[in-house]
Design a protein around this motif. Structure first.
Motif, short mmCIF file in Angstrom:
data_model
loop_
_atom_site.label_atom_id
_atom_site.label_comp_id
_atom_site.label_asym_id
_atom_site.label_seq_id
_atom_site.Cartn_x
_atom_site.Cartn_y
_atom_site.Cartn_z
N LEU A 1 0.83 -1.20 0.00
CA LEU A 1 0.00 0.00 0.00
C LEU A 1 0.86 1.25 0.00
O LEU A 1 0.57 2.24 -0.70
N CYS A 2 1.94 1.22 0.76
CA CYS A 2 2.90 2.34 0.77
C CYS A 2 3.48 2.54 -0.63
O CYS A 2 3.58 3.67 -1.12
N TYR A 3 3.85 1.43 -1.26
CA TYR A 3 4.43 1.46 -2.59
C TYR A 3 3.44 2.06 -3.59
O TYR A 3 3.74 2.98 -4.35
N VAL A 4 2.24 1.51 -3.59
CA VAL A 4 1.22 1.97 -4.54
C VAL A 4 0.84 3.42 -4.27
O VAL A 4 0.69 4.22 -5.19
N GLY A 5 0.71 3.78 -3.00
CA GLY A 5 0.32 5.14 -2.66
C GLY A 5 1.32 6.16 -3.15
O GLY A 5 0.94 7.22 -3.68
N ALA A 6 2.60 5.85 -3.01
CA ALA A 6 3.64 6.77 -3.48
C ALA A 6 3.53 6.97 -4.99
O ALA A 6 3.63 8.10 -5.50
N ASN A 7 3.32 5.90 -5.71
CA ASN A 7 3.25 6.00 -7.16
C ASN A 7 1.97 6.68 -7.63
O ASN A 7 1.99 7.41 -8.62
N GLN A 8 0.88 6.47 -6.93
CA GLN A 8 -0.35 7.15 -7.33
C GLN A 8 -0.26 8.65 -7.06
O GLN A 8 -0.91 9.45 -7.74
N LEU A 9 0.55 9.04 -6.08
CA LEU A 9 0.81 10.47 -5.87
C LEU A 9 1.51 11.04 -7.11
O LEU A 9 1.17 12.15 -7.57
N ALA A 10 2.47 10.30 -7.66
CA ALA A 10 3.15 10.74 -8.87
C ALA A 10 2.18 10.84 -10.04
O ALA A 10 2.23 11.77 -10.85
N VAL A 11 1.28 9.85 -10.14
CA VAL A 11 0.28 9.87 -11.21
C VAL A 11 -0.61 11.11 -11.07
O VAL A 11 -0.91 11.80 -12.05
N PHE A 12 -1.01 11.40 -9.85
CA PHE A 12 -1.85 12.58 -9.59
C PHE A 12 -1.14 13.84 -10.08
O PHE A 12 -1.74 14.71 -10.73
N MET A 13 0.14 13.94 -9.77
CA MET A 13 0.90 15.14 -10.14
C MET A 13 1.01 15.28 -11.65
O MET A 13 0.81 16.37 -12.20
N VAL A 14 1.32 14.20 -12.35
CA VAL A 14 1.51 14.31 -13.79
C VAL A 14 0.18 14.60 -14.49
O VAL A 14 0.14 15.36 -15.47
N VAL A 15 -0.92 14.02 -14.00
CA VAL A 15 -2.23 14.32 -14.60
C VAL A 15 -2.58 15.79 -14.40
O VAL A 15 -3.08 16.45 -15.31
N ARG A 16 -2.30 16.29 -13.22
CA ARG A 16 -2.60 17.70 -12.95
C ARG A 16 -1.79 18.62 -13.88
O ARG A 16 -2.31 19.60 -14.41
N ILE A 17 -0.51 18.29 -14.06
CA ILE A 17 0.32 19.12 -14.94
C ILE A 17 -0.16 19.04 -16.38
O ILE A 17 -0.26 20.06 -17.08
N LEU A 18 -0.46 17.83 -16.85
CA LEU A 18 -0.92 17.68 -18.23
C LEU A 18 -2.29 18.30 -18.44
O LEU A 18 -2.58 18.81 -19.53
N ASN A 19 -3.13 18.27 -17.42
CA ASN A 19 -4.43 18.92 -17.55
C ASN A 19 -4.30 20.43 -17.74
O ASN A 19 -5.18 21.07 -18.31
N SER A 20 -3.21 21.00 -17.24
CA SER A 20 -3.02 22.45 -17.36
C SER A 20 -2.80 22.90 -18.79
O SER A 20 -2.94 24.07 -19.11
N VAL A 21 -2.43 21.95 -19.69
CA VAL A 21 -2.22 22.30 -21.10
C VAL A 21 -3.21 21.60 -22.01
O VAL A 21 -3.11 21.68 -23.23
N ALA A 22 -4.18 20.91 -21.41
CA ALA A 22 -5.08 20.08 -22.22
C ALA A 22 -6.01 20.90 -23.10
O ALA A 22 -6.51 20.40 -24.10
#
Length: 581
Positions: free
Chosen positions: A293-314
């Motif tokens: 869960l720790c492993y997955v949670g850390a990576n989903q935080l990264a996914v959240f960040m990249v989606v947010r950044i990409l949404n800013s130029v969508a």
């Protein structure tokens, strides 16, 4: 440790690789390597094939699934275009992220081994325990899914950027309402697939995602038929179009889950309602799944960040979430065909050697795996870099997805070419930890890797022009793969001793040299072709792919053989012997 976004069932690697987050997962289209021997022989159906037969079924199913998956992705782009397609893809990421947090990491690391043990130990072959587990999981997934759907506006607001127009964020939310229920059916599919794998049945879990893709492909066909003439923009798309794509996507996962039920009956499993959560040992499951869960949670935080950044130029026509996801699937395809094949062959040997304390053999297998993967993936990486534009035009251009959109996707693929090798090497290192039963170590290593990945995302987003955001996020992934491999190799050297890195480095230098020669000549040929590396349509793209691909492959083989890259020389010698016969 791949840092990807939406894990398409059609494009997931074969076998049981770590998924985007580096955790060994059982996805709806993967099987558990080695679990066909887990059940007692008398408990297995007599019509089950051999391991080799199961492997062939999985390989064929995976190849067909990948091809159909790319057809699906191409049609989504053609139907929706880049603007609406970005909103749709952003909404698709949400169920994948939430599913991984709810079940993904725990399924393979805890539940599947538990099912295997109960299958062997219980008088009924684990039938009653599995029924109780599926009942509890279905209720839990149902409650969680309902809660997430209710909170859809909040979730999409958190993941959206303030730079986006309100219409874009609203469209993501509307898609999310329809697509988020996928969480429930994804969980059921994964659990049923695990039950089938544990009982030695691999065909249905491998082929079920194809039914999912066919439903979505049919949905795209209907969408194009009725809405092709409409001016599909974020502001103008109608409710009927949103409803069709959202329900069609959900329907695909519903069909995928339903197609697994006959297979459950075939292996003698009857799913009855048994509500008894206390008998499941949830405390033990929670403790064992903590690191995952720790492993997955850390990576989903990264996914959240990249989606947010990409949404800013969508919303401004730049390559965004849709292009990033398409390129990520291409990267994972190369890794799945080559990297996972090597890992699947090496993991049993490495695990056996580690269990008996023969760490020098683990080291030898790891270094051999790195050399094999590097030699095999290098020409693919060169093709991705040199032929990125014709590949993108060939696969994705059409309908609402314009030539400009395809060429922008090609720019992202150029960057991804540099991520292919580090990705597979980092996975090989993670597999080495799994052979040593070092899940905790792998999870701890992943924390600084994710930190580097997120830092790279923000740094590159600040430095690069918005039109290069998707390429920047791909570069951030590549950087994190290199860091992951470097840290892993240092830790592995401390745990198992010498890693033969000198021979690995020498082989890598030769591979890079051969790849560079192939890249230069391939680029020269492509520049002389009609379209000069930026094809205007599929005709020019096909010419560039045929000519450039042939030159790259032949030149790489000649250069690698001349430089005495052992892995390539062995393959060439084997082919010569077979041709001689």
């Amino acid at each position: 440790m791949s840092g990807g976004l939406y894990r398409s069932a059609s494009a997931a690697p074969d076998g049981v690789p770590p998924a985007e987050d580096g955790v060994t997962l059982i996805s709806v289209d993967t099987a558990v390597a080695g679990y066909e021997q887990a059940a007692s022989p008398e408990a297995q159906p007599s019509n089950e094939g051999s391991t080799a037969g199961n492997s062939a079924v999985m390989a064929i199913g995976s190849l067909v699934s990948r091809i159909i998956g790319f057809v699906r992705n191409a049609l989504i782009g053609m139907a929706l275009g880049s603007g609406v397609g970005n909103a749709y893809t952003s909404a698709q990421f949400l169920p994948g992220q939430i599913y991984e947090l709810l079940l993904g990491g725990i399924l393979s690391s805890v539940l599947v081994p538990l099912l295997v043990r109960r299958r062997k130990a219980d008088p009924d072959g684990g039938q009653e325990f599995t029924q109780k587990l599926l009942t509890f999981a279905a209720v839990s997934l149902g409650v969680a899914t309902a809660l997430v759907v209710v909170l859809a506006p909040v979730i999409t607001w958190i993941q959206s950027s303030s730079d986006n127009p309100a219409a874009y964020n609203d469209l993501v939310t509307h898609f999310a309402y329809l697509i988020l229920p996928i969480i429930f059916f994804t969980g059921l599919s994964a659990l049923m697939g695990a039950v089938l794998n544990v009982r030695g049945h691999f065909a249905a879990p491998m082929w079920a995602p194809i039914a999912n893709n066919i439903v979505v492909i049919a949905t795209c066909g209907v969408f194009i038929l009725f809405f092709a003439g409409d001016d599909l923009t974020v502001q103008s798309i109608g409710g009927g179009a949103v409803l069709l794509m959202g329900l069609g996507t959900l329907g695909g996962m519903v069909v995928q889950a339903l197609t697994l039920m006959p297979a459950l009956r075939k292996v003698g499993f009857s799913w009855k309602w048994r509500w008894d959560p206390r008998s499941l040992g949830l405390g033990e499951i929670g403790r064992l799944g903590g690191w995952m869960l720790c492993y997955v949670g850390a990576n989903q935080l990264a996914v959240f960040m990249v989606v947010r950044i990409l949404n800013s130029v969508a919303g401004d026509g730049s390559a965004s979430t849709l292009a990033f996801n398409n390129v990520f699937l291409l990267t994972m395809m190369a890794h799945g065909i080559v990297g996972v094949s090597v890992m699947t062959a090496l993991l049993p040997k490495m695990s056996a050697a580690a269990a008996e304390g023969r760490f020098s053999e683990v080291s030898a297998d790891l270094s051999r795996g790195i050399r094999l993967v590097s030699a095999a993936l290098a020409p693919i990486a060169v093709m991705y870099g040199v032929l990125a534009a014709p590949i993108a035009v060939m696969l994705f251009q059409g309908g609402k997805y314009t030539n400009h959109d395809a060429l922008a996707t090609g720019d992202v693929l150029v960057v991804a070419a540099f991520a292919v090798l580090p990705l597979s090497i980092s996975y090989l290192c993670t597999y080495a930890f799994y052979s040593l039963q070092g899940n905790k170590t792998a999870a701890l290593i992943n924390l600084p890797v994710v930190a580097v990945r997120i830092a790279a995302y923000f740094a590159l987003a600040a430095i690069l022009d918005k039109s290069l955001s998707a390429a920047g996020m791909t570069a951030g992934n590549a950087i994190s793969y290199v860091v992951s491999a470097a840290i892993s190799l240092v830790v592995l050297r401390r745990q198992i001793g010498r890693l033969n890195l000198g021979s690995v480095a020498g082989s890598l230098l030769k591979v890079v040299a051969a790849a560079a020669i192939a890249a230069v000549l391939g680029l020269l040929v492509v520049r002389l072709m009609p379209g000069a590396g930026a094809p205007d349509g599929r005709g020019e793209a096909i010419l560039q792919l045929l000519a450039g691909g042939a030159v790259i492959l032949v030149v790489y083989l000649i250069a690698a053989t001349t430089l005495r890259v052992r892995e390539v020389s062995d393959v060439v010698s084997m082919v010569r012997r077979r041709l001689g016969r």
